[in-house]
Design a protein around this motif. Sequence first.
Motif, PDB file in Angstrom:
ATOM      1  N   ASN A  59       0.821  -1.208   0.000  1.00  0.00           N
ATOM      2  CA  ASN A  59       0.000   0.000   0.000  1.00  0.00           C
ATOM      3  C   ASN A  59       0.860   1.267   0.000  1.00  0.00           C
ATOM      4  O   ASN A  59       0.513   2.253  -0.650  1.00  0.00           O
ATOM      5  N   LEU A  62       2.035   1.619  -3.513  1.00  0.00           N
ATOM      6  CA  LEU A  62       0.922   2.057  -4.351  1.00  0.00           C
ATOM      7  C   LEU A  62       0.701   3.564  -4.215  1.00  0.00           C
ATOM      8  O   LEU A  62       0.500   4.255  -5.221  1.00  0.00           O
ATOM      9  N   LYS A  63       0.784   4.083  -2.992  1.00  0.00           N
ATOM     10  CA  LYS A  63       0.639   5.531  -2.790  1.00  0.00           C
ATOM     11  C   LYS A  63       1.772   6.298  -3.462  1.00  0.00           C
ATOM     12  O   LYS A  63       1.555   7.353  -4.048  1.00  0.00           O
ATOM     13  N   ILE A  65       3.577   5.360  -6.121  1.00  0.00           N
ATOM     14  CA  ILE A  65       3.418   5.320  -7.576  1.00  0.00           C
ATOM     15  C   ILE A  65       2.244   6.200  -8.012  1.00  0.00           C
ATOM     16  O   ILE A  65       2.313   6.885  -9.031  1.00  0.00           O
ATOM     17  N   TYR A  66       1.177   6.225  -7.224  1.00  0.00           N
ATOM     18  CA  TYR A  66       0.045   7.083  -7.549  1.00  0.00           C
ATOM     19  C   TYR A  66       0.461   8.553  -7.514  1.00  0.00           C
ATOM     20  O   TYR A  66       0.038   9.340  -8.368  1.00  0.00           O
ATOM     21  N   ALA A  67       1.304   8.899  -6.552  1.00  0.00           N
ATOM     22  CA  ALA A  67       1.789  10.276  -6.487  1.00  0.00           C
ATOM     23  C   ALA A  67       2.645  10.604  -7.703  1.00  0.00           C
ATOM     24  O   ALA A  67       2.591  11.720  -8.225  1.00  0.00           O
ATOM     25  N   VAL A  69       2.347   9.214 -10.725  1.00  0.00           N
ATOM     26  CA  VAL A  69       1.488   9.262 -11.913  1.00  0.00           C
ATOM     27  C   VAL A  69       0.702  10.561 -11.955  1.00  0.00           C
ATOM     28  O   VAL A  69       0.578  11.186 -13.007  1.00  0.00           O
ATOM     29  N   THR A  70       0.197  10.993 -10.820  1.00  0.00           N
ATOM     30  CA  THR A  70      -0.629  12.197 -10.801  1.00  0.00           C
ATOM     31  C   THR A  70       0.203  13.476 -10.835  1.00  0.00           C
ATOM     32  O   THR A  70      -0.314  14.534 -11.171  1.00  0.00           O
ATOM     33  N   THR A  75       7.653  15.039 -11.861  1.00  0.00           N
ATOM     34  CA  THR A  75       8.400  13.835 -11.489  1.00  0.00           C
ATOM     35  C   THR A  75       9.842  13.953 -11.939  1.00  0.00           C
ATOM     36  O   THR A  75      10.151  14.513 -12.983  1.00  0.00           O
ATOM     37  N   LYS A 113       0.415  -8.387  -8.956  1.00  0.00           N
ATOM     38  CA  LYS A 113       0.137  -6.971  -8.691  1.00  0.00           C
ATOM     39  C   LYS A 113       1.404  -6.130  -8.814  1.00  0.00           C
ATOM     40  O   LYS A 113       1.378  -5.022  -9.348  1.00  0.00           O
ATOM     41  N   LEU A 117       2.248  -2.983 -11.349  1.00  0.00           N
ATOM     42  CA  LEU A 117       2.770  -1.694 -10.898  1.00  0.00           C
ATOM     43  C   LEU A 117       4.086  -1.354 -11.580  1.00  0.00           C
ATOM     44  O   LEU A 117       4.348  -0.184 -11.885  1.00  0.00           O
ATOM     45  N   GLU A 120       3.326   0.057 -14.982  1.00  0.00           N
ATOM     46  CA  GLU A 120       2.847   1.431 -14.861  1.00  0.00           C
ATOM     47  C   GLU A 120       3.998   2.381 -14.541  1.00  0.00           C
ATOM     48  O   GLU A 120       4.057   3.507 -15.049  1.00  0.00           O
TER      49      GLU A 120
END
Length: 141
Positions: A59, A62-63, A65-67, A69-70, A75, A113, A117, A120
């Motif tokens: 988790n 995941l946070k 990588i989400y940061a 991507v957004t 980056t 999973k 990731l 991505e």
Amino acid sequence: MNSYILKNDTHEKKVLLYKEQNSYSFTPKKSYRHIKKITVLDEKMTSSLMEDKILRAYNRLLKLIYALVTAGDETTSGDVLAAYTELDRIRNILLYKYNNYLKKEFIKKVLTKLNALEVELKKVHVLELTEEIEEERGKSR
């Protein structure tokens, strides 16, 4: 893998069998002053502890990588490298350190999973590299 320890007592001439088990030991939080070490011998409990540890690390990744991507243009290659190393660390822990404690189905599910990731993250890395190349082209005279 079970191994046994035989102990001979000279007074009673009895043979005692002790079964050696896989166990997981850890130290609790500092708020528990009198408890120095906890050893868990139950297989189901150790697997659930390991699954929770892996899911918490997943988790966090995941946070991260989400940061990335957004964030879009903000980056950097250092951020992407940090995410790669975290992903690789989780994969190595899963395959080598906790392999004896976890079920094969759980390992396979988490690995798929992690692979998704990683794909991505590669997309984010390619976009970040193309932006850096365009910036370098624009600056040259």
